[in-house]
Design an enzyme around this catalytic site. Structure first.
Site, short mmCIF file in Angstrom:
data_model
loop_
_atom_site.label_atom_id
_atom_site.label_comp_id
_atom_site.label_asym_id
_atom_site.label_seq_id
_atom_site.Cartn_x
_atom_site.Cartn_y
_atom_site.Cartn_z
N GLU A 1 0.82 -1.22 0.00
CA GLU A 1 0.00 0.00 0.00
C GLU A 1 0.85 1.27 0.00
O GLU A 1 0.44 2.30 -0.52
CB GLU A 1 -0.96 0.01 1.19
CG GLU A 1 -2.06 -1.05 1.12
CD GLU A 1 -1.64 -2.38 1.72
OE1 GLU A 1 -0.43 -2.57 2.03
OE2 GLU A 1 -2.52 -3.26 1.88
N PHE B 1 -11.00 -7.74 14.06
CA PHE B 1 -9.92 -8.14 13.15
C PHE B 1 -9.64 -7.02 12.14
O PHE B 1 -10.56 -6.50 11.52
CB PHE B 1 -10.31 -9.42 12.42
CG PHE B 1 -9.27 -9.86 11.41
CD1 PHE B 1 -8.00 -10.25 11.82
CD2 PHE B 1 -9.54 -9.84 10.04
CE1 PHE B 1 -7.04 -10.64 10.91
CE2 PHE B 1 -8.59 -10.23 9.12
CZ PHE B 1 -7.33 -10.62 9.55
N GLN B 2 -8.39 -6.67 11.98
CA GLN B 2 -7.94 -5.60 11.08
C GLN B 2 -8.63 -4.28 11.34
O GLN B 2 -8.89 -3.50 10.43
CB GLN B 2 -8.10 -6.02 9.60
CG GLN B 2 -7.14 -7.14 9.22
CD GLN B 2 -7.05 -7.39 7.73
OE1 GLN B 2 -8.02 -7.18 7.00
NE2 GLN B 2 -5.89 -7.86 7.26
N LYS C 1 -17.46 -1.06 6.41
CA LYS C 1 -17.84 -2.10 5.45
C LYS C 1 -19.35 -2.15 5.25
O LYS C 1 -19.83 -2.31 4.12
CB LYS C 1 -17.32 -3.46 5.93
CG LYS C 1 -17.54 -4.57 4.90
CD LYS C 1 -16.84 -5.86 5.30
CE LYS C 1 -16.94 -6.88 4.16
NZ LYS C 1 -16.25 -8.15 4.48
N MET D 1 24.17 9.32 2.98
CA MET D 1 24.10 10.61 3.67
C MET D 1 24.39 10.44 5.15
O MET D 1 25.07 11.27 5.77
CB MET D 1 22.74 11.27 3.44
CG MET D 1 22.65 12.68 4.00
SD MET D 1 23.84 13.81 3.24
CE MET D 1 22.84 14.50 1.93
#
Lengths: 97, 586
Positions: free
Chosen positions: B58, B120-121, B170, B485
């Site tokens: 993502e 969940f999630q 959802k 760097m």
């Protein structure tokens, strides 16, 4: 209270929606502005809430605090009412109603 | 808002309403990856006219949408599921906020009844992203979807652009609703001011006409506002020197004689000194970032400040403005041109001595580099040759670090929207996915990602996406087998104690093989004599992504340098070497 910290009172109208307190409190926290007092209440318009915020301006200008607050889309208007809130309470105490 | 979609008034699911809303907002492409909570939306996406590009992570979707937005000037769109899908968008959102990119992130959320139960999630992505979105939403009512999407695009693309996240539960995607695209948007708390006050323009013109050492301090806002043509007119009207910040490279042609280069920590001596010695900074869409100002209390000590920005909160944030113009910078410059003409007609300042001083610095201290004594490849030379061979219509992206600074310094930018990088956030791994999005937005342009071996290992999985979706970008890995760097800072400030900066990337991974495994052409170059033909080979491949492993000298450093927290007056042109100020008439 010492006078080295400049005190201001802001009257902030916000959208009455979930999370709006977190938006305002989070802004003060991440910009290192100090909230001294905070009151949130309803207005005549149920879609709008009023926050009265006591700000101790230290290392930032009041203009910067107001400008950053104003960037929040949920913030509708900001008024500097420093000194005025106290006067209102002195002349029209709540118990008279 | 231009048209009423034909679907208006039709019954459909919230998911279809979401996709119809994105179509109504004229989205042509989005980058995303499905999962449980967002899955209802992926069913209508299957039938949509919007091109959906399936990424491998993502974060890649977020930076790709940013690259697309930076190249096209349109909003970029990314989409992910709840929980980890959404949190993987956090870095691109923060990146877009810091660089004022119009980015729309759509995320699925667990069903509204499950919110707050550690389902969940489940992640409170609205809470997580409050600090670095311009605004964000949690939608639990499907009827709100079109209005929220319309508002999100309005907020992201107007005023100072920025990211907006829309989190949709959802069940709001699954329920039935009636689609109604709004005909207008009213937000009581959001009314960006785009037209400058007449008095501010008059004051600004007067201030400029009074100055004898003015400098145009040009920031990324000029590119966002598409104001480069107007900027050039204004600059040539006054005839004053110009500096372009890291976010503004390309806003003013590098080849123009009035261009002094980039200011800041790795800016040119001429650009840094121009700001330090100026009596007026004409600040256009820039924000006095610490990487430009150095130690703030010693920045441009003799300068008055004219500050034009669309964001009122930038005025006076870091530096007091003597005259402030809050408006769209294109409108500001357009108004300033006639006002300045009038002011100069009354009082034409003589800038010749000032220009002579600046041109002397520019010719005495040009950007440069030494070829390694051992005959190995110089990283600066590699980047310079890529720029010269591929030409000024090429779009360049970069990761973050030495290669980014060299790509800003040693490639000549002549056009806006040809230099994309992570300026404010400093996001390692920005380069490859941003190049992917840039190539989707500008399919006819050559797109080079100038990347480091460290950055490349953070997000290279999107090369699979590029290979499978006909997005033939070119990637130059400037492989110094180090976090270069950081290593440079260890050399300069930590007695050369190289704690955890040795990546050993000339041993592992084998970059050309890794590239080949992802469906790209993998090339390698180690000797200066092979450099041009390797670049030309990469330029000749246009049907596949190309990755070139440029195995460069490890100890090259980025110069000039103003060390963090020090004054711009302490600029060094090489280790322990300051410019010879005594020989300069300043």
């Amino acid at each position: 209270m010492t006078t080295s910290r400049r005190q201001h009172t802001l009257e902030v109208l916000v959208e009455n929606e979930p999370g709006v307190l977190a938006r305002v409190a989070g802004l003060f926290s991440r910009r290192a502005f100090n909230i001294e007092t905070l009151n949130v209440g309803p207005t005549e318009d149920s879609s709008i809430s009023k926050m009265v915020i006591g700000v101790a301006v230290e290392g930032h200008s009041l203009e910067q605090v107001i400008a950053q607050l104003d960037k929040l889309v949920s913030v509708i208007s900001i008024k500097d009412v420093t000194g005025k809130v106290k006067e209102v309470h002195d002349t029209q105490p709540d118990y008279q109603n | 808002m231009a048209h009423i979609p034909t679907a208006n008034g039709t019954a459909m699911t919230g998911a279809t309403s979401l996709v119809k809303s994105l179509e109504a907002a004229d989205v042509e492409v989005m980058f995303g990856l499905p999962g449980g909570a967002i899955l209802p939306a992926y069913d209508p996406i299957f039938d949509s006219s919007i091109r959906h590009i399936l990424v491998r992570h993502e974060q890649g979707a977020g930076h790709a949408a940013t690259g697309y937005a930076q190249v096209t000037g349109r909003a970029g769109v990314c989409i992910a599921t709840s929980g980890p899908g959404a949190t993987n968008l956090v870095t691109p959102l923060m990146d877009a906020a810091m660089d004022s990119v119009p980015l729309i992130a759509i995320t699925g959320q667990v069903p509204s009844a499950a919110i707050g139960t550690d389902a969940f999630q489940e992640a409170d992505i609205r809470g997580i992203t409050m600090p670095f979105t311009k605004h964000n939403y949690l939608v639990t009512d499907p009827d709100q979807i079109p209005g929220v999407i319309a508002e999100a695009f309005h907020i992201a693309t107007t005023g100072r652009p920025g990211p907006v996240l829309v989190d949709v539960a959802k069940d709001a995607l699954q329920k039935m609703t009636t689609f109604n695209w709004p005909t207008s948007i009213k937000l009581a708390g959001y009314n960006p001011k785009t037209t400058p006050d007449a008095q501010a323009i008059t004051d600004a013109a007067a201030l400029i006409a009074q100055s004898s050492k003015p400098v145009f301090y040009v920031g990324g806002g000029v590119i966002k506002a598409n104001a480069h043509k107007e900027l050039r007119q204004l600059v040539e009207l006054l005839g004053a020197p110009v500096v372009t910040t890291l976010m503004a490279r390309g806003a003013f042609p590098d080849s123009h004689p009035l261009h002094m280069g980039m200011p800041g920590m790795h800016g040119t001596v001429a650009a840094v000194t121009a700001l330090q010695k100026a009596d007026l900074l004409i600040t256009l869409g820039a924000r006095f970032d610490d990487r430009v100002t150095g130690k703030l209390s010693t920045f441009a000590p003799n300068a008055k400040i004219l500050h034009a920005d669309i964001d009122p909160a930038e005025i006076g944030k870091n530096r007091h403005a003597d005259v402030a113009v809050v408006a769209d910078v294109k409108e500001t410059i357009s108004a300033l041109i006639p006002a300045l003409k009038a002011a100069l007609a009354k009082n034409q300042p003589d800038l010749s001595a000032w220009l002579r001083q600046m041109n002397s610095l520019k010719s005495t201290y040009p950007l440069g580099f030494d070829q390694p004594e051992d005959g190995s490849l110089s990283p600066q030379h590699v980047i310079q040759r890529i720029g010269q061979i591929s030409g000024t219509d090429t779009i360049f992206t970069a990761g973050v670090g030495q290669h980014q600074m060299w790509a800003s310094q040693f490639i000549s930018y002549e056009h806006p929207r040809t230099w994309l990088n992570s300026g404010g956030a400093g996001t390692m791994g920005y380069g490859v996915p941003a190049a992917m999005g840039a190539k989707v937005g500008a399919p006819d342009a050559t797109v080079w990602a100038i990347d480091g071996d460290g950055c490349f290992q953070m997000t290279n999985q999107e090369l699979v996406t590029c290979a499978l979706n006909n997005i033939p970008i070119k990637v130059a890995i400037i492989n110094n087998e180090s976090l270069g760097m950081v290593r440079q800072w260890q050399t300069l400030f930590y007695e050369g104690r190289y704690s955890n900066t040795n990546l050993e990337s000339k041993r592992v991974p084998n970059f050309p093989m890794l590239a080949e495994s992802m469906g790209c052409v993998g090339l390698s170059c180690e000797r200066p004599e092979d450099l041009d033909k390797t670049i030309e080979k990469a330029m000749s491949i246009n049907d596949q992504p190309v990755v070139v492993d440029f195995r460069v000298h490890r100890d090259a450093m980025v110069w000039p340098m103003v060390a963090a927290g020090t004054s711009n007056d302490e600029i060094m042109i090489a280790r322990a070497t300051a410019p010879d100020w005594d020989s300069q008439e300043l």
